[in-house]
Structures are given as structure tokens and as C-alpha cells.
Write a protein that holds these residues in place. Sequence first.
Motif, PDB file in Angstrom:
ATOM      1  N   THR A  31       3.797   4.310  -0.757  1.00  0.00           N
ATOM      2  CA  THR A  31       3.485   3.563  -0.041  1.00  0.00           C
ATOM      3  C   THR A  31       2.851   3.807   0.888  1.00  0.00           C
ATOM      4  O   THR A  31       2.459   4.647   1.812  1.00  0.00           O
ATOM      5  N   HIS A  32       1.152   3.814   0.484  1.00  0.00           N
ATOM      6  CA  HIS A  32       0.134   3.463   0.854  1.00  0.00           C
ATOM      7  C   HIS A  32      -0.681   2.514   1.062  1.00  0.00           C
ATOM      8  O   HIS A  32       0.123   2.123   2.258  1.00  0.00           O
ATOM      9  N   GLU A  33      -2.008   2.100   0.664  1.00  0.00           N
ATOM     10  CA  GLU A  33      -2.048   0.619   0.806  1.00  0.00           C
ATOM     11  C   GLU A  33      -1.191  -0.176   0.169  1.00  0.00           C
ATOM     12  O   GLU A  33      -1.531  -1.493   0.601  1.00  0.00           O
ATOM     13  N   VAL A  34      -0.629   0.390  -0.832  1.00  0.00           N
ATOM     14  CA  VAL A  34      -0.345  -0.193  -1.819  1.00  0.00           C
ATOM     15  C   VAL A  34       1.132   0.480  -1.694  1.00  0.00           C
ATOM     16  O   VAL A  34       1.068   1.709  -2.276  1.00  0.00           O
ATOM     17  N   GLU A  35       2.047  -0.330  -2.859  1.00  0.00           N
ATOM     18  CA  GLU A  35       3.596   0.586  -3.010  1.00  0.00           C
ATOM     19  C   GLU A  35       2.941   0.618  -4.683  1.00  0.00           C
ATOM     20  O   GLU A  35       2.292   0.124  -5.527  1.00  0.00           O
ATOM     21  N   ILE A  36       3.181   2.350  -4.631  1.00  0.00           N
ATOM     22  CA  ILE A  36       2.455   2.754  -6.165  1.00  0.00           C
ATOM     23  C   ILE A  36       3.805   3.813  -7.201  1.00  0.00           C
ATOM     24  O   ILE A  36       4.416   4.867  -6.259  1.00  0.00           O
ATOM     25  N   SER A  37       4.269   3.281  -8.370  1.00  0.00           N
ATOM     26  CA  SER A  37       5.634   4.112  -8.334  1.00  0.00           C
ATOM     27  C   SER A  37       4.641   4.473 -10.293  1.00  0.00           C
ATOM     28  O   SER A  37       3.841   3.915 -10.742  1.00  0.00           O
ATOM     29  N   VAL A  38       5.457   5.697 -10.145  1.00  0.00           N
ATOM     30  CA  VAL A  38       4.777   6.517 -11.081  1.00  0.00           C
ATOM     31  C   VAL A  38       5.730   7.387 -11.770  1.00  0.00           C
ATOM     32  O   VAL A  38       6.963   7.252 -10.922  1.00  0.00           O
TER      33      VAL A  38
END
Length: 134
Positions: A31-38
Motif C-alpha cells: 500500500t503506497h498511494e494505491v494498493e498494489i498486488s503482484v
Amino acid sequence: MKLAMTTQAPRTGSSKTITFEVQKSHTITFTHEVEISVLSTPSLIWFLEQAALQFLEPWLDDKSLSVGTHVDVEHLAPTPIGAIVNCTARLIYQDGPVYRFSVEAHAGQEKIAKGLHSRRIIKASQLIKRLQAP
């Protein structure tokens, strides 16, 4: 019951490729500016190991199994949920029960991982005995 399909040893240069679609359960989320899943590195390594394990299955009898003994993988690129990933294990070395593979993963045309993986064929009874020891 597993039966050896062939008595001839696997040939160096032969390979096995498996394919999977990245699911939420395969990811790590930031989670930064948006949630990122990789795709997570442990999940990627699991699929690379599966390619090598499935490569060896035709040469195992009903009393043997292959266990992973070494993994050295470089995770090169992020891969999102829904991507289709091809994992290939290519046999590069064999000495008795020890097998070494060059492993690679691709999402489309992009190489997302490369490395080495080693497996050893053992008798299942050896593993059971070791796990039951105090």
C-alpha cells in the motif's frame, strides 16, 4: 501407485513447462498511494519447483519421490493478478539421484524470473523414517 514410465534416464536439455494464472492468493500486496498486488517471490518459486518436480515424475517408481535441495532464483519483474505465467525447468545436470535445472518464468514475452533449482530422488521410506526420529 506410481510406476516408472521409462528405464532410460532423463536427457540433459529436456524440459517441462507448466502454466498458471496469477490469483490473489499468489500475491503480495503493497500500500503506497494505491494498493498494489503482484506475484510474490515465494509463490513464483513454488511454481518453478513444480515444473521440475513434474519433469521428474515419469522416472519415479512407487517407492520414490523427489525433494528440492537448492533454489537460486532472481525475480526480475512484477506480475499482476490475472497474468498467465509459463514456468520452465530444463535439466542441465544429473549425477546419480541429483538433478539440477535451469528455471525460467515468462509472463507473455517478458522474462520474470531465472535461476537454478536442484532436486534429489530419495526413497519415501527414508523421509518417513527421518520425520519420525525424535
